[in-house]
Design an enzyme around this catalytic site. Structure first.
Site, PDB file in Angstrom:
ATOM      1  N   LYS A 203     -13.938 -43.735  27.986  1.00 52.59           N
ATOM      2  CA  LYS A 203     -14.981 -44.084  28.962  1.00 52.59           C
ATOM      3  C   LYS A 203     -14.271 -44.335  30.288  1.00 52.59           C
ATOM      4  CE  LYS A 203     -18.781 -45.601  30.866  1.00 52.59           C
ATOM      5  NZ  LYS A 203     -19.910 -44.658  31.142  1.00 52.59           N
TER       6      LYS A 203
ATOM      7  N   CYS B 154     -20.310 -40.410  38.792  1.00 52.29           N
ATOM      8  CA  CYS B 154     -21.185 -41.330  38.092  1.00 52.29           C
ATOM      9  C   CYS B 154     -22.489 -41.451  38.886  1.00 52.29           C
ATOM     10  CB  CYS B 154     -20.553 -42.708  37.946  1.00 52.29           C
ATOM     11  SG  CYS B 154     -21.661 -43.833  37.053  1.00 52.29           S
TER      12      CYS B 154
END
Ligand SMILES: O=C(O)c1[nH]c(=O)[nH]c(=O)c1I
Length: 312
Positions: free
Chosen positions: A44, A130
């Site tokens: 992640k 993101c």
């Protein structure tokens, strides 16, 4: 037949792995990926400090894919470096990817300095895409900022580095981004991240399905495969050949992987389908890809990588 591949001059015995953000948030999940048929894993995206992320519900699977507005929850880059550096002590060890993302170029530099001093010998993925941190713009859509980040980063970071990009939808944007990316010694470009700020509705309740951002979130799965294939091929056509392409988006069977490689991908990453099926998916995907290669008489992925044909 062999589905082996190379990224950044490192060998991977399979061209299939997870996409950052999926099944990779802690040591447990990373260990499950490590034990699967995936040839590697990417963590992640780690930030300088740990983050809780957005309020739940923040992920919702649909019949055709998924919507998420996780908000970059993660244990912090230090945690992921500690886990990966421990796994990479074993003999033999796989080559791993660590993803990271800063909120400005100074943070990106600090993150990469942490990687450099940690003894990590794998590949860094700088996430420029993101879509779900409220108030934080999609870096990947700000071309000048991307140029500035890469210029600054490559002054200090000397290890193998790739970037995770959002999907682009305009030929001129492919041209402009490729012109920027070709200036830097990138190991690879990873296309695509989720299609940002989609909206999925539960019509029985007449309501959105995730809490953050009034239900707006990144879209993954079947919805995005045509966009993912186009981005993989557009960059494959435009980037200088020593910048490889990792293909992400809409992969749930061997055919999807075959198509990504046909478009020019040297490695593929699985997100939504991994979230639904778990790490066993990698054995199924590998079997299915090998069956397709056998049917078509291909021994290795180089036999068909980038060989997509046009209609004359
Ligand atoms: O919301 C997230 O955490 C997230 N979600 C995505 O779909 N892509 C990303 O790069 C990230 I950092």
């Amino acid at each position: 037949v062999s589905t082996a591949t190379n990224i950044a001059q490192k060998k991977f015995d399979n061209c299939i792995m997870n996409a950052s953000g999926v099944w990779c948030s802690d040591e447990n999940e990373l260990t499950e990926l490590d034990r699967s048929e995936a040839s590697s894993f990417v963590t992640k995206s780690g930030t300088l400090q740990p983050r809780k992320g957005n309020p739940q519900p923040r992920y919702f699977p649909t019949s055709l894919g998924s919507i998420n507005s996780m908000g970059l929850p993660n244990q912090g880059l230090d945690y992921y470096l500690e886990v990966v550096n421990r796994l990479q002590q074993r003999k033999p060890h796989k080559n791993y990817f660590v993803s990271c993302t800063g909120f400005n170029v100074q943070e990106d530099i600090s993150l990469l300095k942490k990687v450099a001093v940690s003894g990590f010998t794998g590949v860094v993925e700088l996430n420029l895409s993101c879509p779900n941190v409220p108030g934080k713009p999609q870096t990947g859509y700000d071309f000048e900022t991307v140029d500035n980040i890469l210029k600054t980063v490559f002054k200090s970071y000397k290890g193998p580095l790739g970037v995770k990009l959002p999907p682009y939808f305009d030929i001129v944007h492919f041209n402009q981004m490729a012109q920027i990316l070709n200036k830097y010694p990138l190991a690879y470009v990873n296309s695509v991240n989720s299609i940002g700020n989609g909206l999925y509705i539960d019509d029985t309740q007449e309501q959105v399905v995730i809490k953050p951002k009034n239900g707006f979130g990144g879209i993954g799965g079947d919805y995005i495969k045509p966009t993912a294939l186009a981005n993989v091929h557009a960059f494959y056509q435009r980037l200088n050949p020593d910048i490889q392409i990792i293909g992400t988006g809409g992969i749930k069977n061997g055919r999807d992987i075959f198509e990504h490689i046909l478009c020019g991908a040297s490695m593929v990453q699985v997100g939504t389908a991994l979230m639904k099926e778990g790490p066993d998916i990698f054995a199924r995907l590998t079997r299915e890809l090998k069956a397709i290669m056998r049917d078509k008489g291909y021994e290795k992925i180089a036999d068909f990588k980038g060989k997509l044909q046009y209609i004359e």
